[in-house]
Design an enzyme around this catalytic site. Sequence first.
Site, PDB file in Angstrom:
ATOM      1  N   GLY A 137     -18.095  38.497  77.309  1.00 20.67           N
ATOM      2  CA  GLY A 137     -18.862  39.605  77.857  1.00 20.67           C
ATOM      3  C   GLY A 137     -18.359  40.959  77.408  1.00 20.67           C
ATOM      4  N   ALA A 141     -10.235  45.105  76.814  1.00 16.81           N
ATOM      5  CA  ALA A 141      -9.020  44.695  77.507  1.00 16.81           C
ATOM      6  C   ALA A 141      -8.406  45.847  78.296  1.00 16.81           C
ATOM      7  CB  ALA A 141      -8.010  44.145  76.498  1.00 16.81           C
ATOM      8  N   LYS A 192     -21.848  39.673  67.567  1.00  7.39           N
ATOM      9  CA  LYS A 192     -21.700  41.091  67.938  1.00  7.39           C
ATOM     10  C   LYS A 192     -20.547  41.749  67.189  1.00  7.39           C
ATOM     11  CE  LYS A 192     -17.930  40.673  70.759  1.00  7.39           C
ATOM     12  NZ  LYS A 192     -16.737  41.537  70.920  1.00  7.39           N
TER      13      LYS A 192
END
Length: 339
Positions: A137, A141, A192
């Site tokens: 998703g 981090a 992506k």
Amino acid sequence: MDIEKIGVIGGGAWGTALASLMANKGYDVTLWAYEKETVDAINQKHENTVFLPGIPLPESLKASNDMAHVVKNHQFLISSPPSHVARTIARQLRPQIRKDHVIIIVSKGVELSTLSLMSDVYAQELEHIPTVSVLSGPTFAEDVARGMPTGAVLACKNEEIAKSLQQILKVPHFRVYLSDDLAGVQIGGTVKNVIAIATGISDGMGLGLSARSAMICRGLAEMNRLGLVLGGKLETFAGMSGLGDLVLTATGTLSRNYSLGHALGSGQSLEEYMSKKRSVAEGVVNAKSIKGLAEKYQVDMPISSAVYDILYEGLTPRHALQRLLERELPSREFEQINS
């Protein structure tokens, strides 16, 4: 599912952020890292000075160089190494794996040599694992580690286990949605990265926000086409692990893939950029595996193909742009997706 101790495999930024998240929730967490300096920094300074510098970690979080010890003593494992070493790590886990182990894969990518999804790699190597799940998703981090509001999707075929894992991961600022679409969630998290390199190149060339928006939109179309061929669900690509992760990675300056693309678009070579970086942007490897999948399944992915040619075939960003703009005009926007 009664979980008290959690082992995190991989001391990069994402593994460290999740380890911190779980330790702050009160779990007994031990993180395995390959680098001794990372282990020492976490244990002594309570900070991952190498991969997540400047963010304090809970004192209860422990780090170790002994993978066997971490696996043997922690029933619940979060595995976060980069995709290109996933099979090696899975084989190292195997001797200590028991049937009662639970594992969540948070690595994003497709194995280059076999074109296998990460869930398939782990399932092949960890034959005693009854259920493999994947977390993905739009989550930097650093944002997760700082306690900023974030969301992700957990893909798992076993609904009961999925709900248990959702409760384990649940904290007020980290919202986890559930899915049974393992293929779709993983393809979204891989494509992506490649599209983010493309948008970075576009911005580095100074092509403007309209060009970036078009790149994201058509990149999503490529994600849809490949994901559907591999058994993913169309709605998955409109969700957290698809459009959500794509927008974040393709626009955020914290994104290593976007930053790499921006450098290439600004005139740097790949070698020049990589010489200054300790960790590799996943999209560099993903570009190869996505090209392999596109060719294997005969899926049209012109933006991903252009990124591959810039990275590996010496194509200049300017010529790549020209090639994309001079393609034959499509008759309908969604014709290729639904065909």
